[in-house]
Design a protein around this motif. Structure first.
Motif, PDB file in Angstrom:
ATOM      1  N   VAL A 142     -23.050 -19.981 -77.140  1.00 18.83           N
ATOM      2  CA  VAL A 142     -22.506 -18.699 -76.696  1.00 18.83           C
ATOM      3  C   VAL A 142     -22.459 -18.694 -75.176  1.00 18.83           C
ATOM      4  CG1 VAL A 142     -22.773 -16.191 -76.745  1.00 18.83           C
ATOM      5  CG2 VAL A 142     -23.494 -17.535 -78.721  1.00 18.83           C
ATOM      6  N   VAL A 143     -21.318 -18.283 -74.620  1.00 31.91           N
ATOM      7  CA  VAL A 143     -21.173 -18.113 -73.173  1.00 31.91           C
ATOM      8  C   VAL A 143     -20.610 -16.720 -72.918  1.00 31.91           C
ATOM      9  CG1 VAL A 143     -20.865 -20.564 -72.644  1.00 31.91           C
ATOM     10  CG2 VAL A 143     -18.875 -19.161 -73.156  1.00 31.91           C
ATOM     11  N   LEU A 144     -20.847 -16.234 -71.710  1.00 31.18           N
ATOM     12  CA  LEU A 144     -20.339 -14.931 -71.299  1.00 31.18           C
ATOM     13  C   LEU A 144     -19.724 -15.088 -69.917  1.00 31.18           C
ATOM     14  CD1 LEU A 144     -20.124 -11.850 -71.820  1.00 31.18           C
ATOM     15  CD2 LEU A 144     -22.377 -11.622 -70.756  1.00 31.18           C
ATOM     16  N   HIS A 145     -18.471 -14.622 -69.776  1.00 30.36           N
ATOM     17  CA  HIS A 145     -17.771 -14.695 -68.484  1.00 30.36           C
ATOM     18  C   HIS A 145     -17.316 -13.303 -68.081  1.00 30.36           C
ATOM     19  CE1 HIS A 145     -17.080 -18.966 -69.777  1.00 30.36           C
ATOM     20  NE2 HIS A 145     -17.544 -19.118 -68.558  1.00 30.36           N
TER      21      HIS A 145
ATOM     22  N   PRO B  54     -25.442 -15.699 -66.855  1.00 26.62           N
ATOM     23  CA  PRO B  54     -26.560 -16.374 -67.530  1.00 26.62           C
ATOM     24  C   PRO B  54     -26.978 -15.642 -68.802  1.00 26.62           C
ATOM     25  CG  PRO B  54     -27.035 -16.045 -65.185  1.00 26.62           C
ATOM     26  CD  PRO B  54     -25.796 -15.271 -65.498  1.00 26.62           C
ATOM     27  N   LEU B  55     -27.206 -16.423 -69.855  1.00 27.33           N
ATOM     28  CA  LEU B  55     -27.682 -15.911 -71.143  1.00 27.33           C
ATOM     29  C   LEU B  55     -28.895 -16.714 -71.572  1.00 27.33           C
ATOM     30  CD1 LEU B  55     -24.311 -15.691 -73.143  1.00 27.33           C
ATOM     31  CD2 LEU B  55     -25.534 -13.808 -72.047  1.00 27.33           C
ATOM     32  N   ASP B  56     -29.744 -16.109 -72.404  1.00 26.44           N
ATOM     33  CA  ASP B  56     -30.841 -16.855 -73.002  1.00 26.44           C
ATOM     34  C   ASP B  56     -30.261 -17.767 -74.092  1.00 26.44           C
ATOM     35  OD1 ASP B  56     -32.634 -15.610 -71.347  1.00 26.44           O
ATOM     36  OD2 ASP B  56     -33.478 -14.287 -72.889  1.00 26.44           O
ATOM     37  N   LYS B  57     -31.069 -18.704 -74.541  1.00 26.62           N
ATOM     38  CA  LYS B  57     -30.637 -19.648 -75.574  1.00 26.62           C
ATOM     39  C   LYS B  57     -30.346 -18.885 -76.876  1.00 26.62           C
ATOM     40  CE  LYS B  57     -32.090 -23.789 -77.985  1.00 26.62           C
ATOM     41  NZ  LYS B  57     -33.147 -24.773 -78.192  1.00 26.62           N
TER      42      LYS B  57
ATOM     43  N   GLY C   7     -17.588 -16.049 -75.341  1.00 27.10           N
ATOM     44  CA  GLY C   7     -17.025 -17.231 -75.988  1.00 27.10           C
ATOM     45  C   GLY C   7     -18.083 -17.808 -76.914  1.00 27.10           C
ATOM     46  N   TRP C   8     -17.706 -18.109 -78.139  1.00 29.44           N
ATOM     47  CA  TRP C   8     -18.685 -18.640 -79.091  1.00 29.44           C
ATOM     48  C   TRP C   8     -18.130 -19.844 -79.832  1.00 29.44           C
ATOM     49  CZ3 TRP C   8     -17.005 -18.770 -84.083  1.00 29.44           C
ATOM     50  CH2 TRP C   8     -15.992 -17.884 -84.449  1.00 29.44           C
ATOM     51  N   ARG C   9     -19.046 -20.705 -80.233  1.00 27.52           N
ATOM     52  CA  ARG C   9     -18.712 -21.866 -81.065  1.00 27.52           C
ATOM     53  C   ARG C   9     -19.910 -22.147 -81.947  1.00 27.52           C
ATOM     54  NH1 ARG C   9     -18.021 -26.289 -77.449  1.00 27.52           N
ATOM     55  NH2 ARG C   9     -16.010 -25.392 -76.967  1.00 27.52           N
ATOM     56  N   VAL C  10     -19.680 -22.347 -83.236  1.00 29.94           N
ATOM     57  CA  VAL C  10     -20.729 -22.695 -84.192  1.00 29.94           C
ATOM     58  C   VAL C  10     -20.181 -23.759 -85.140  1.00 29.94           C
ATOM     59  CG1 VAL C  10     -21.869 -20.425 -84.121  1.00 29.94           C
ATOM     60  CG2 VAL C  10     -20.072 -20.850 -85.807  1.00 29.94           C
TER      61      VAL C  10
END
Length: 190
Positions: free
Chosen positions: A65-68, A76-79, A103-106
């Protein structure tokens, strides 16, 4: 009564078996898991975000997971952590008012990666400076998932392989059907 030669029968059977294998392998492509809901929701306007929650229709693996922000800077995000079909990620610093994209990817339960993006806004004036005091890394240093909501269908190689099998099968049937009765018996004797 004449029976088809074993060669023709074998070629037809092989073509059907190959088509069945390709079709069987393509079936899981339709079984990809999907994002069921998110918090914040797509296009939502929220007062603040302390945690990002993504819920899928089945358990997933290897969350990313990312945040823009609107300028493309990474926040910055935690794990990310898994909780059944949910992916949870803490947002350690308060977000300044403005537009953001998650933005997410799994990895889907069928083993295929799925990804997407969730735009949302934090209420308030976008000109308000961030109170986090933490410098964000440039967007280019953080990999970002591709376009929003992409769930691939049947891969192109499957369609290409199926087309080749159909052409080869048609060619074999055409070649064997054009033989004269004398040729077929001669081939059968060998």
């Amino acid at each position: 009564m004449k029976f088809p030669s074993w060669r023709r029968f074998g070629a037809g059977l092989a073509t059907l078996a190959c088509a069945a294998v390709l079709t069987w392998q393509a079936a899981p492509a339709y079984a990809h898991d999907s994002l069921k809901s998110s918090s914040p929701a797509k296009d939502a306007e929220v007062a603040s975000v302390a945690e990002i929650e993504l819920e899928y229709n089945a358990s997933v693996k290897f969350p990313f997971v990312v945040l823009h922000d609107a300028a493309g800077k990474a926040i910055p995000l935690d794990k990310p952590r898994l909780d059944g079909p949910k992916v949870l990620t803490d947002v350690p610093q308060p977000l300044a008012p403005g537009a953001y994209v998650i933005g997410w990817r799994v990895v889907s339960s069928d083993g295929h990666p799925i990804e997407g993006e969730i735009p949302f806004r934090v209420k308030g004036s976008a000109s308000t400076p961030s109170s986090s005091g933490v410098a964000a890394a440039p967007a280019a240093t953080t990999p970002s998932p591709a376009a929003a909501g992409t769930e691939p269908g049947v891969p192109a190689w499957v369609w290409g392989g199926l087309a080749v099998l159909i052409v080869v099968g048609a060619w074999i049937v055409f070649r064997t059907s054009r033989r004269t009765p004398g040729q077929e018996e001669t081939d059968a004797d060998h």
